[in-house]
Enzyme design. Structure first.
Site, PDB file in Angstrom:
ATOM      1  N   ARG A 165      13.076 -20.327  -7.707  1.00  0.00           N
ATOM      2  CA  ARG A 165      12.151 -20.445  -6.558  1.00  0.00           C
ATOM      3  C   ARG A 165      10.711 -20.664  -7.039  1.00  0.00           C
ATOM      4  NH1 ARG A 165      16.583 -20.537  -4.618  1.00  0.00           N
ATOM      5  NH2 ARG A 165      17.325 -19.471  -2.734  1.00  0.00           N
ATOM      6  N   SER A 240      15.341 -16.620   3.551  1.00  0.00           N
ATOM      7  CA  SER A 240      14.975 -15.397   2.818  1.00  0.00           C
ATOM      8  C   SER A 240      13.458 -15.235   2.834  1.00  0.00           C
ATOM      9  CB  SER A 240      15.428 -15.487   1.361  1.00  0.00           C
ATOM     10  OG  SER A 240      16.808 -15.722   1.279  1.00  0.00           O
ATOM     11  N   GLU A 336       8.951 -15.173  -0.697  1.00  0.00           N
ATOM     12  CA  GLU A 336       9.363 -16.563  -0.945  1.00  0.00           C
ATOM     13  C   GLU A 336       8.632 -17.463   0.051  1.00  0.00           C
ATOM     14  OE1 GLU A 336      13.652 -17.733  -1.147  1.00  0.00           O
ATOM     15  OE2 GLU A 336      13.042 -19.302   0.251  1.00  0.00           O
TER      16      GLU A 336
HETATM   17  P1  FAD Z   1       7.494 -26.488   4.537  1.00  0.00           P
HETATM   18  O1  FAD Z   1       7.901 -25.169   5.063  1.00  0.00           O
HETATM   19  O2  FAD Z   1       6.901 -27.452   5.496  1.00  0.00           O
HETATM   20  O3  FAD Z   1       6.506 -26.291   3.315  1.00  0.00           O
HETATM   21  C1  FAD Z   1       6.812 -25.376   2.287  1.00  0.00           C
HETATM   22  C2  FAD Z   1       5.735 -25.489   1.187  1.00  0.00           C
HETATM   23  O4  FAD Z   1       5.802 -26.773   0.580  1.00  0.00           O
HETATM   24  C3  FAD Z   1       4.304 -25.373   1.728  1.00  0.00           C
HETATM   25  O5  FAD Z   1       3.542 -24.728   0.740  1.00  0.00           O
HETATM   26  C4  FAD Z   1       3.858 -26.828   1.877  1.00  0.00           C
HETATM   27  O6  FAD Z   1       2.458 -26.964   1.768  1.00  0.00           O
HETATM   28  C5  FAD Z   1       4.567 -27.493   0.706  1.00  0.00           C
HETATM   29  N1  FAD Z   1       4.960 -28.898   0.964  1.00  0.00           N
HETATM   30  C6  FAD Z   1       5.855 -29.344   1.892  1.00  0.00           C
HETATM   31  N2  FAD Z   1       5.999 -30.681   1.776  1.00  0.00           N
HETATM   32  C7  FAD Z   1       5.197 -31.085   0.761  1.00  0.00           C
HETATM   33  C8  FAD Z   1       4.912 -32.365   0.169  1.00  0.00           C
HETATM   34  N3  FAD Z   1       5.501 -33.496   0.586  1.00  0.00           N
HETATM   35  N4  FAD Z   1       4.020 -32.409  -0.842  1.00  0.00           N
HETATM   36  C9  FAD Z   1       3.403 -31.273  -1.298  1.00  0.00           C
HETATM   37  N5  FAD Z   1       3.632 -30.045  -0.765  1.00  0.00           N
HETATM   38  C10 FAD Z   1       4.521 -29.953   0.239  1.00  0.00           C
HETATM   39  N6  FAD Z   1      15.513 -22.367   0.543  1.00  0.00           N
HETATM   40  C11 FAD Z   1      16.291 -22.384  -0.559  1.00  0.00           C
HETATM   41  O7  FAD Z   1      15.820 -22.654  -1.669  1.00  0.00           O
HETATM   42  N7  FAD Z   1      17.613 -22.085  -0.485  1.00  0.00           N
HETATM   43  C12 FAD Z   1      18.235 -21.785   0.680  1.00  0.00           C
HETATM   44  O8  FAD Z   1      19.434 -21.528   0.704  1.00  0.00           O
HETATM   45  C13 FAD Z   1      17.432 -21.771   1.868  1.00  0.00           C
HETATM   46  N8  FAD Z   1      17.976 -21.449   3.060  1.00  0.00           N
HETATM   47  C14 FAD Z   1      17.213 -21.440   4.178  1.00  0.00           C
HETATM   48  C15 FAD Z   1      17.831 -21.130   5.404  1.00  0.00           C
HETATM   49  C16 FAD Z   1      17.087 -21.121   6.581  1.00  0.00           C
HETATM   50  C17 FAD Z   1      17.768 -20.795   7.887  1.00  0.00           C
HETATM   51  C18 FAD Z   1      15.710 -21.441   6.535  1.00  0.00           C
HETATM   52  C19 FAD Z   1      14.906 -21.471   7.809  1.00  0.00           C
HETATM   53  C20 FAD Z   1      15.087 -21.728   5.328  1.00  0.00           C
HETATM   54  C21 FAD Z   1      15.847 -21.729   4.139  1.00  0.00           C
HETATM   55  N9  FAD Z   1      15.267 -22.024   2.872  1.00  0.00           N
HETATM   56  C22 FAD Z   1      16.047 -22.074   1.760  1.00  0.00           C
HETATM   57  C23 FAD Z   1      13.821 -22.271   2.761  1.00  0.00           C
HETATM   58  C24 FAD Z   1      13.395 -23.733   3.077  1.00  0.00           C
HETATM   59  O9  FAD Z   1      14.389 -24.408   3.779  1.00  0.00           O
HETATM   60  C25 FAD Z   1      13.058 -24.517   1.812  1.00  0.00           C
HETATM   61  O10 FAD Z   1      12.026 -23.886   1.108  1.00  0.00           O
HETATM   62  C26 FAD Z   1      12.639 -25.953   2.111  1.00  0.00           C
HETATM   63  O11 FAD Z   1      12.527 -26.693   0.911  1.00  0.00           O
HETATM   64  C27 FAD Z   1      11.299 -26.031   2.862  1.00  0.00           C
HETATM   65  O12 FAD Z   1      11.124 -27.362   3.295  1.00  0.00           O
HETATM   66  P2  FAD Z   1      10.067 -27.733   4.419  1.00  0.00           P
HETATM   67  O13 FAD Z   1       9.993 -29.226   4.486  1.00  0.00           O
HETATM   68  O14 FAD Z   1      10.399 -27.060   5.681  1.00  0.00           O
HETATM   69  O15 FAD Z   1       8.739 -27.162   3.803  1.00  0.00           O
HETATM   70  N1  EPU Z   2      23.543  -7.785   0.776  1.00  0.00           N
HETATM   71  C1  EPU Z   2      23.430  -6.526   1.320  1.00  0.00           C
HETATM   72  N2  EPU Z   2      23.410  -6.405   2.671  1.00  0.00           N
HETATM   73  C2  EPU Z   2      23.517  -7.471   3.490  1.00  0.00           C
HETATM   74  C3  EPU Z   2      23.606  -8.767   2.939  1.00  0.00           C
HETATM   75  C4  EPU Z   2      23.620  -8.906   1.563  1.00  0.00           C
HETATM   76  O1  EPU Z   2      23.365  -5.528   0.611  1.00  0.00           O
HETATM   77  O2  EPU Z   2      23.494  -7.278   4.717  1.00  0.00           O
HETATM   78  C5  EPU Z   2      23.572  -7.914  -0.701  1.00  0.00           C
HETATM   79  C6  EPU Z   2      25.011  -7.959  -1.218  1.00  0.00           C
HETATM   80  O3  EPU Z   2      25.037  -7.259  -2.445  1.00  0.00           O
HETATM   81  C7  EPU Z   2      25.227  -9.425  -1.452  1.00  0.00           C
HETATM   82  C8  EPU Z   2      23.847  -9.846  -1.922  1.00  0.00           C
HETATM   83  O4  EPU Z   2      22.944  -9.107  -1.110  1.00  0.00           O
HETATM   84  O5  EPU Z   2      26.209  -9.670  -2.437  1.00  0.00           O
HETATM   85  C9  EPU Z   2      23.552 -11.336  -1.853  1.00  0.00           C
HETATM   86  O6  EPU Z   2      23.592 -11.786  -0.507  1.00  0.00           O
HETATM   87  P1  EPU Z   2      23.770 -13.327  -0.164  1.00  0.00           P
HETATM   88  O7  EPU Z   2      24.966 -13.892  -0.854  1.00  0.00           O
HETATM   89  O8  EPU Z   2      23.683 -13.465   1.315  1.00  0.00           O
HETATM   90  O9  EPU Z   2      22.532 -14.063  -0.850  1.00  0.00           O
HETATM   91  P2  EPU Z   2      21.001 -13.674  -1.022  1.00  0.00           P
HETATM   92  O10 EPU Z   2      20.795 -13.232  -2.420  1.00  0.00           O
HETATM   93  O11 EPU Z   2      20.541 -12.763   0.057  1.00  0.00           O
HETATM   94  C10 EPU Z   2      20.295 -16.019  -1.903  1.00  0.00           C
HETATM   95  C11 EPU Z   2      19.167 -16.964  -1.607  1.00  0.00           C
HETATM   96  C12 EPU Z   2      19.495 -17.797  -0.383  1.00  0.00           C
HETATM   97  C13 EPU Z   2      20.753 -18.611  -0.682  1.00  0.00           C
HETATM   98  C14 EPU Z   2      21.903 -17.640  -0.986  1.00  0.00           C
HETATM   99  C15 EPU Z   2      23.160 -18.372  -1.449  1.00  0.00           C
HETATM  100  C16 EPU Z   2      17.139 -15.976  -2.458  1.00  0.00           C
HETATM  101  C17 EPU Z   2      15.867 -15.280  -2.138  1.00  0.00           C
HETATM  102  N3  EPU Z   2      17.935 -16.233  -1.423  1.00  0.00           N
HETATM  103  O12 EPU Z   2      20.349 -15.130  -0.807  1.00  0.00           O
HETATM  104  O13 EPU Z   2      18.423 -18.693  -0.150  1.00  0.00           O
HETATM  105  O14 EPU Z   2      21.114 -19.419   0.413  1.00  0.00           O
HETATM  106  O15 EPU Z   2      21.513 -16.751  -2.067  1.00  0.00           O
HETATM  107  O16 EPU Z   2      22.959 -18.906  -2.705  1.00  0.00           O
HETATM  108  O17 EPU Z   2      17.379 -16.308  -3.620  1.00  0.00           O
HETATM  109  C18 EPU Z   2      16.353 -18.924   0.952  1.00  0.00           C
HETATM  110  O18 EPU Z   2      15.856 -19.085  -0.161  1.00  0.00           O
HETATM  111  O19 EPU Z   2      15.669 -18.995   2.016  1.00  0.00           O
HETATM  112  C19 EPU Z   2      17.780 -18.654   1.075  1.00  0.00           C
HETATM  113  C20 EPU Z   2      18.395 -18.438   2.233  1.00  0.00           C
END
Ligand code: FAD
Ligand code: EPU
Length: 341
Positions: A165, A240, A336
């Protein structure tokens, strides 16, 4: 031609659905608009923020400057050989749409990253990752503009200094670089399938799939994500809220004596990654709601907006969660989500 709107409600432009106003707002739909933008007084005279899909930001007050929404479009195959294909995506393309394009064309490497919200251009900012894969593994290069000089640059994956991240765009290049496109190198055959992440193995089994394709993996990831994470269209959130903390092994072993159930993923002989969701749940936050700001009922790492929560209220809740995790575990959670304000 570049146009500016004054006093724009940002609620439709952030997945928390928080209402805050931008003093100025513009959309970048064509690369030629970028040099014009960088020379404009509204850009140089005040603060500015680049915005993609708004799925990783929390606005905590009015933005007294210019929001630049990146809407550059286009996905192209720019090169291929027997083994690989190089795909260039403009920064404003929806990330999941890009994944679907690749999965449908049998280009392997990003199927585990299905259904992550946001744009292609934001993907390198935090080196998006899920289900055992990170962007760094497939990223060939990033193109964009240095916002201080206006010159264009191409960065390799090594230049981006990716970590968990993390990237150069959160440090030296923070707010100094506009990403206009990314290029990925994906496999055309002999795909490297990543199914070892627990939930993927179980889901493929439940679907009776023993020899999965990249299409099957994408389907499994979509199924898992849909069952675990709230859809921002239904319930405001930014995924997250905190990163999973990495702590020293010594600290981990001390905590493990007190909390034998504590999960941990060994990174190396020195470091262990702890699921922040577990820490937050242990502090009693899971499912808690204060007004319209809350902690998700199934995933305590996800903070939610039940309707009219302000960014400040969500941030205040995040501070309380942070402090309780420090008190109970002596672990300093890092956000994050990008806090704006
Ligand atoms: P924004 O929210 O619009 O911007 C994020 C940052 O990037 C800001 O600092 C912005 O200034 C900068 N930025 C955006 N576009 C540009 C550009 N073109 N040039 C320079 N800077 C820029 N993330 C994960 O890594 N793994 C996950 O599994 C994951 N799951 C998610 C699930 C949900 C339901 C949600 C809501 C979010 C999740 N995220 C996850 C976080 C998010 O989706 C990612 O960080 C994604 O890359 C953000 O994209 P965005 O276009 O919405 O960025
Ligand atoms: N857990 C709990 N309670 C809960 C849920 C989860 O204790 O209610 C614990 C369990 O031990 C479980 C662990 O958390 O095994 C991990 O949970 P999960 O698999 O849901 O993943 P996460 O670590 O919470 C990360 C990323 C997600 C990504 C998933 C799958 C980060 C900060 N988050 O979540 O990314 O989708 O793994 O790879 O690394 C995001 O970045 O926005 C995001 C959603």
């Amino acid at each position: 031609m570049i146009t500016f709107q004054e006093r724009v409600n940002l609620a439709p432009f952030n997945t928390f659905g928080v209402t805050e106003y931008a003093r100025w707002f513009t959309r970048i739909e064509k690369p030629v608009q970028i040099p014009a933008l960088l020379q404009h007084a509204l850009f140089s005279s005040g603060p500015h923020l680049i915005l993609g899909g708004g799925s990783n930001v929390l606005f905590t007050r009015a933005f007294e400057g210019l929001i630049i929404r990146i809407e550059l479009a286009g996905i192209k195959v720019i090169r291929e050989d027997n083994e690989y294909v190089w795909i260039k995506a403009a920064a404003g393309e929806n990330w999941h749409k890009l994944v679907m394009f690749c999965v449908q064309n049998n280009y392997g490497g990003i199927e585990n990253l299905s259904l992550i919200p946001g744009t292609a251009g934001a993907a390198p900012i935090q080196n998006i990752g899920a289900y055992g894969v990170e962007l760094t593994e497939v990223l060939e290069e990033v193109e964009g503009f240095d916002l201080t000089t206006g010159s264009t640059h191409t960065l390799s994956a090594a230049d981006c200094r990716f970590g968990y991240r993390d990237s150069i765009f959160k440090h030296e290049l923070k707010e100094k670089f506009l990403i206009s496109s990314i290029t990925l190198r994906l496999t055309r055959r002999n795909h490297r399938l990543r199914t070892s992440y627990g939930a993927i193995t179980d889901t493929l089994k439940s679907l009776n799939i023993s020899q999965p394709t990249i299409q099957d993996i994408s389907k499994a990831v979509i199924q898992i994500r849909t069952s675990k994470l709230p859809d921002p269209q239904q319930l405001g959130n930014a995924g997250s809220f905190f990163k999973n903390p990495v702590i020293e092994s010594k600290h981990y072993h001390l905590l493990k004596e007190k909390h034998p159930d504590m999960p941990g993923f060994i990174i190396d002989s020195q470091q262990v990654k702890i699921p922040a969701a577990w820490l937050i749940e242990q502090c009693g936050w899971k499912g808690k709601r204060f007004g319209d700001a809350g902690v998700h009922v199934h995933q305590p790492l996800v903070l939610v907006n039940y309707g009219r929560a302000t960014g400040k209220e969500i941030l205040q809740l995040a501070h309380q969660i942070h402090d309780s995790v420090v008190d109970k575990f002596n672990i300093d959670l890092q956000t994050e989500v990008n806090i704006i304000g």
